[in-house]
Design an enzyme around this catalytic site. Structure first.
Site, short mmCIF file in Angstrom:
data_model
loop_
_atom_site.label_atom_id
_atom_site.label_comp_id
_atom_site.label_asym_id
_atom_site.label_seq_id
_atom_site.Cartn_x
_atom_site.Cartn_y
_atom_site.Cartn_z
N MET A 56 -9.92 -25.52 -14.98
CA MET A 56 -11.08 -25.79 -15.83
C MET A 56 -12.24 -24.85 -15.50
O MET A 56 -12.97 -24.42 -16.39
CB MET A 56 -11.52 -27.26 -15.70
CG MET A 56 -10.50 -28.25 -16.23
SD MET A 56 -9.89 -27.89 -17.90
CE MET A 56 -11.39 -27.95 -18.85
N GLU A 57 -12.38 -24.50 -14.23
CA GLU A 57 -13.45 -23.57 -13.85
C GLU A 57 -13.19 -22.18 -14.41
O GLU A 57 -14.11 -21.51 -14.89
CB GLU A 57 -13.57 -23.52 -12.32
CG GLU A 57 -14.18 -24.77 -11.71
CD GLU A 57 -13.27 -26.00 -11.65
OE1 GLU A 57 -13.76 -27.07 -11.26
OE2 GLU A 57 -12.07 -25.90 -11.98
N ASP A 91 -24.27 -14.15 -27.67
CA ASP A 91 -25.73 -14.19 -27.66
C ASP A 91 -26.32 -12.78 -27.55
O ASP A 91 -27.31 -12.47 -28.21
CB ASP A 91 -26.23 -15.05 -26.50
CG ASP A 91 -27.74 -15.15 -26.48
OD1 ASP A 91 -28.33 -15.44 -27.54
OD2 ASP A 91 -28.34 -14.93 -25.41
N CYS A 127 -14.10 -33.72 -14.56
CA CYS A 127 -13.75 -32.63 -13.67
C CYS A 127 -14.37 -32.87 -12.29
O CYS A 127 -15.54 -33.23 -12.18
CB CYS A 127 -14.28 -31.33 -14.27
SG CYS A 127 -13.39 -29.89 -13.79
#
Length: 172
Positions: free
Chosen positions: A127-128, A142, A92
């Site tokens: 992709m970002e 989390d 990337c």
């Protein structure tokens, strides 16, 4: 150093082995040369969701989860993920991100995530946007894992991309 015989000329975009753009004629991985591409405004939107228990939904809609502001943490994590994409995805390009927005919504069985990333550069920001969604989703997991260790990140996908040679594309 001699030039790789399978390398393309700057910005040619000529596919390598098997017609793939990210490998040369010998099959070795390469970063595509985008130097000859036009700098244009580009935008990508991606989405995904974290499937969670009714207990997590109630906590997010009520007093919150034990670790704190799960949605706020996930929003910031997603933006940070977008900015670090070239560190995580090997081929990337590092690009100048001009804007990144991550929205999270608590649904009846999930946390819905949408990320929008913008740039004025030579290559897109799909992709970002995908990385923003994935990292935001991981942050949600989390933050809620004490209440729901079975939470699942799913359906991460590009919804829309704009700019560049291909113009506008939207998921049907």
């Amino acid at each position: 150093m001699t030039q790789d015989p399978g390398a393309t000329t700057a910005g040619s975009g000529t596919p390598g082995a098997g017609g793939l753009t990210h490998v040369d004629e010998a099959g070795a991985a390469r970063m595509v040369d985008v130097s000859a591409k036009d700098t244009t405004v580009r935008r990508a939107v991606a989405s995904g969701k974290v499937l969670v228990s009714a207990e997590v939904v109630a906590a997010l809609r009520g007093d919150g989860v034990p670790k704190g502001d799960a949605l706020g943490v996930a929003r910031i994590a997603g933006i940070m993920g977008a900015k670090r994409t070239p560190d995580l995805v090997p081929l990337c390009h590092p690009i100048a991100i001009t804007g990144a927005k991550v929205d999270l919504e608590v649904a009846d069985d999930a946390v819905l995530i949408q990320a929008q990333v913008k740039t004025t550069d030579r290559t897109g920001v799909e992709m970002e946007a995908l990385t923003a969604v994935a990292v935001a989703g991981l942050a949600v997991i989390d933050m809620v894992k004490a209440l729901d260790p079975a939470a699942v990140l799913t359906d991460v996908r590009v919804e829309l991309k704009e700019g560049g040679k291909t113009g506008h594309w939207e998921r049907p």
